[in-house]
Each structure stands twice: as structure tokens, then as C-alpha cells.
Design a protein around this motif. Structure first.
Motif, PDB file in Angstrom:
ATOM      1  N   LEU A  59       0.986  -1.009  -0.225  1.00 45.71           N
ATOM      2  CA  LEU A  59       0.099   0.493  -0.041  1.00 45.71           C
ATOM      3  C   LEU A  59       0.880   1.495   0.422  1.00 45.71           C
ATOM      4  CD1 LEU A  59      -2.947  -1.031   2.327  1.00 45.71           C
ATOM      5  CD2 LEU A  59      -2.542  -1.384  -0.182  1.00 45.71           C
ATOM      6  N   ARG A  60       1.789   1.318   0.673  1.00 40.01           N
ATOM      7  CA  ARG A  60       3.001   2.142   0.901  1.00 40.01           C
ATOM      8  C   ARG A  60       3.295   2.111  -0.904  1.00 40.01           C
ATOM      9  NH1 ARG A  60       7.153   0.046   4.477  1.00 40.01           N
ATOM     10  NH2 ARG A  60       8.314   1.901   3.854  1.00 40.01           N
ATOM     11  N   LEU A  61       3.584   1.180  -1.873  1.00 45.35           N
ATOM     12  CA  LEU A  61       4.039   0.960  -3.118  1.00 45.35           C
ATOM     13  C   LEU A  61       2.478   1.841  -3.623  1.00 45.35           C
ATOM     14  CD1 LEU A  61       6.122  -2.272  -3.682  1.00 45.35           C
ATOM     15  CD2 LEU A  61       6.995   0.715  -3.350  1.00 45.35           C
ATOM     16  N   TRP A  62       1.585   1.712  -3.932  1.00 48.83           N
ATOM     17  CA  TRP A  62       0.844   2.228  -4.225  1.00 48.83           C
ATOM     18  C   TRP A  62       0.645   3.679  -4.476  1.00 48.83           C
ATOM     19  CZ3 TRP A  62      -2.538   3.523  -7.645  1.00 48.83           C
ATOM     20  CH2 TRP A  62      -3.327   4.313  -7.971  1.00 48.83           C
ATOM     21  N   SER A  63       0.809   4.591  -2.943  1.00 50.37           N
ATOM     22  CA  SER A  63       0.671   5.542  -2.571  1.00 50.37           C
ATOM     23  C   SER A  63       1.570   6.342  -3.055  1.00 50.37           C
ATOM     24  CB  SER A  63       0.515   6.025  -1.315  1.00 50.37           C
ATOM     25  OG  SER A  63      -0.335   5.400   0.010  1.00 50.37           O
ATOM     26  N   ALA A  64       3.042   5.781  -3.368  1.00 54.76           N
ATOM     27  CA  ALA A  64       4.682   6.473  -3.748  1.00 54.76           C
ATOM     28  C   ALA A  64       3.828   6.192  -5.525  1.00 54.76           C
ATOM     29  CB  ALA A  64       4.810   5.703  -3.919  1.00 54.76           C
TER      30      ALA A  64
END
Length: 405
Positions: free
Chosen positions: A332-337
């Protein structure tokens, strides 16, 4: 003593099915939003875009909802409209077809496009709450996941659940897709990606996310095996998302005979802010906006550029190092980034940019991680305050350029 009174009530609440608890939260949040919209209608004047004494139905059909309705009723232009200065004018090619035509079909049962659009936004919002809880509950726990739903349903942009915008439908499709990737159930994504891509812009960010997921899985393949079947799915889905992301430009070019029809249409909105619109350059919108906005505030443009750099560094630091953000998981951090990088590359920030942050909905999980009751109640209060401010400025006092949702 208060705890003794509350504990049985809390136990009864927790014993209810999750879907029912979320329904109660969502309905309560929609009542609050309705009251805010009624208050905004009461303060609207002849200087507002909606005029004096509008009804809530006017808000439902306001702003971009008018464009979706126009597309549903008239289709997309085969000849681009031109302004008196010879530039491409705003037109329907900036708005994807799924929400527009779905509202038209559903509206046949209710008697109007607006009713269909409102029904889709409301139902999609509730289902998005369910999807958000499912996405987060195994990461941060059921209680924190429920609070994330509370913040999402009551957040600054909660009016999007009650107006004719595609945001709630897109967020629903996105949350389901993120959950499928996390659970490594790729089959449904071959259907969801095209639907999501033709609901609103942003699918290229999902393509980048899939690429980053593939790289992460490859680097961790010793600890987390990466079967060849999953490699094929990740690559194929990434290619599909990329193709869908660029296909709208191709369709616009074929329909109008103008190779740059879509980009020229998108740049038409930027022209309202006095920006150069001869061609599109990635990341140029934010650079121009940093200088533009700080000049409006009486500061040199270089201060805006420094602020932009600090904003990017701060967002990167939060995604990499903040403990609460790390709790929601690396995917989910990768999606946000990925989505933040997409916004940085393609958009010109103005008042609508806040609405464009809705696909960052999984980050509500990070906000909900701290367990202090007073902290969570304070966050909820700030959500409601920001929601009222959004509705007040964008609908109660909404003006053509400076207060656009």
C-alpha cells in the motif's frame, strides 16, 4: 464508572456483523454530509456558481457532474470545439465513459441521470468502505480498520459520495484491485483494470504500482517465493494497465482526427490559470503551479520551488520511515508512492487537487493506527471540520476558477 457503562455497549457493537456496523457508520456520515450540504445551500448567494437558494439536487448535478451528464446524453465530440483564440476548448474527452453511461442506464429506473449518478456514488461509497475494511483489517487490526472506515466515510471529501462524480466508484474498484493483488488473486483484475481505467484517470499509476510490486517480489523471492505463474500475471496486468491508460488518447485521436485531442483537451483546463498550454511536459504542471501560487501570495517563484521540493521529500520520508504508514504494508505504500508520482507528473495543482487525493484512501489506515480514544475522536472532529470547509467553499461559495471541487 463511564467505562463500566460503555463497555457493554461497545461489546454489543463489536458483536454486530462488520457489514452492519459499517452501514451504521456510513449512514450516519451521510446524514452529517446532507446537513452540511443543506447549510451550504442556505448560504449560497447570486455570486455563487449555484445562485441563490439552490437545492441539494443542484449540487448533485454541479461542476464535473454536468460534464458526465453531457457525455451520457450527447456522446463525445468528433470535432474538437475551438475558442475565439484558436485553442481547443474544454470538452467531454476529459471525462471517462463508465460512470457517465452507468448513471444513464441506472437513471432510467429512477427517472433522471442525476438520480442514477447519486445512487451509484452512494452505493459505491458504502462498498468502498467494506473494501477498505477488508484491505486493512489483517494489517492493523479490526478496530483500527473500522476507525479508518469512519475517517474515510466522514473525511474532508465525503461530499463525493453524494454528488455526480466518479470518485467513489473509482475508489471502490481501486480498493478491490489492491486487495486482489495483496491476496494474489489476479484473475478478476483482467476485468477490473479496464473498467477502472475508463472510470477516471489514474490507471497509469496502477501500472507503475504493479511494476514496483513485481520488482519487490523479485527482490524478496528467496523469502517469499515468486512462481512463474505470478510473474506472468504481474507482467501481463501491468501491460494491460499501461495499454488501457494510453488507449483513451488513441480513441480520442481516432474519433476526432486530431492526434493530440486528449492532451489538448486536458490542457484547456490549465489555460484558465494562465499557464502555457502549447504542449504537455511531465512534471511541468507542478513546477509552474509552485511559481504561480506563490506569486499570487506575494512571494518569489523560487520560494514555491523550494516548497515543492520539501513537499516531495516530506511525502517520500513519510512513506519510507513513518511508523504508522509502515504498519499498513509495503504494497500500500508502493501504491501511495505510485499515485503521488503520477499526480506530480501529470496534474496542475489547484483546488481540485484535494479531490484527486481520494485514491490515497488506504492511508486512512495509517491515520487510524494510534489507539488513543481521544486521538481518534480528535481526528474525527478534524475530518468533519475539513468536510464542512470543503463543502462551504466549493458548493456554498463555489466560483468558476478559485473554488472548484
Amino acid at each position: 464508572m463511564a467505562d463500566g457503562v460503555l463497555t457493554p455497549a461497545i461489546r454489543r457493537w463489536v458483536s454486530l456483523p462488520v457489514a452492519l456496523r459499517i452501514a451504521v457508520v456510513y449512514v450516519a456520515a451521510r446524514v452529517v454530509t446532507t446537513l452540511f450540504l443543506m447549510a451550504a445551500a442556505g448560504e449560497s448567494t447570486s455570486l455563487s456558481r449555484f445562485g441563490a437558494s439552490p437545492g441539494i439536487d443542484d449540487f448533485v448535478l454541479g461542476w464535473d457532474a454536468q460534464w458526465y451528464w453531457y457525455v451520457a446524453e450527447n456522446g463525445y465530440p468528433t470535432e474538437l470545439p475551438i475558442t475565439e483564440s484558436g485553442d481547443v476548448a474544454e470538452n467531454g474527452w476529459a471525462f471517462m465513459p463508465v460512470f457517465a453511461y452507468a448513471a444513464k442506464v441506472l437513471g432510467l429506473a429512477f427517472g433522471s441521470w442525476g438520480a442514477g449518478a447519486l445512487a451509484i456514488a452512494l452505493v459505491a461509497g458504502y462498498l468502498a468502505c467494506l473494501a477498505l475494511h477488508r484491505l486493512l483489517r489483517d494489517r492493523i487490526g479490526g478496530s483500527a480498520a473500522m476507525w479508518a472506515v469512519v475517517f474515510f466515510a466522514s473525511g474532508p471529501l465525503a461530499a463525493m459520495f453524494q454528488v455526480g462524480y466518479a470518485e467513489s466508484l473509482f475508489v471502490l474498484l481501486l480498493l478491490v484491485s489492491l486487495d486482489l493483488v495483496a491476496r494474489r488473486r489476479y484473475g478478476w483484475l483482467y476485468l477490473l483494470i479496464p473498467v477502472m481505467g475508463f472510470t477516471r484517470p489514474g490507471i497509469l499509476a496502477f501500472a507503475l504500482y504493479l511494476g514496483l510490486i513485481g520488482i519487490m517480489r523479485w527482490l524478496r523471492r528467496r523469502q517469499d517465493p515468486l512462481p512463474a505463474r505470478e510473474v506472468v500475471h504481474i507482467v501481463a496486468l501491468g501491460a494491460l494497465a499501461t495499454a488501457v491508460g494510453f488507449s483513451w488518447q488513441g480513441l480520442a485521436a481516432i474519433a476526432t482526427g486530431e492526434p493530440n485531442a486528449y492532451l489538448a483537451t486536458e490542457l484547456a483546463w490549465r489555460r484558465n490559470w494562465g499557464m502555457g498550454t502549447e504542449s504537455f511536459l511531465p512534471f511541468d504542471g507542478f513546477v509552474q503551479a509552485a511559481q504561480f501560487w506563490f506569486a499570487q501570495w506575494g512571494m518569489p517563484g523560487w520560494v514555491g520551488l523550494i516548497a515543492l521540493v520539501l513537499l516531495v521529500v516530506g511525502a517520500a520520508y513519510a512513506l519510507l520511515r513513518a511508523r504508522a504508514v509502515r504498519a499498513i504494508g509495503v504494497d500500500l505504500r508502493l501504491w501511495s508512492a505510485s499515485y503521488l508520482l503520477y499526480l506530480l507528473a501529470v496534474f496542475f495543482p489547484q483546488s481540485s487537487t484535494f479531490r484527486l487525493l481520494m485514491p490515497l484512501t488506504p492511508l486512512w489506515g495509517a491515520v487510524a493506527v494510534p489507539r488513543s480514544r481521544w486521538y481518534r475522536l480528535t481526528v474525527l472532529g478534524l475530518c468533519l471540520l475539513a468536510q464542512w470547509a470543503w463543502i462551504h467553499f466549493m458548493y456554498g461559495l463555489g466560483q468558476t476558477y478559485w473554488q472548484v471541487p
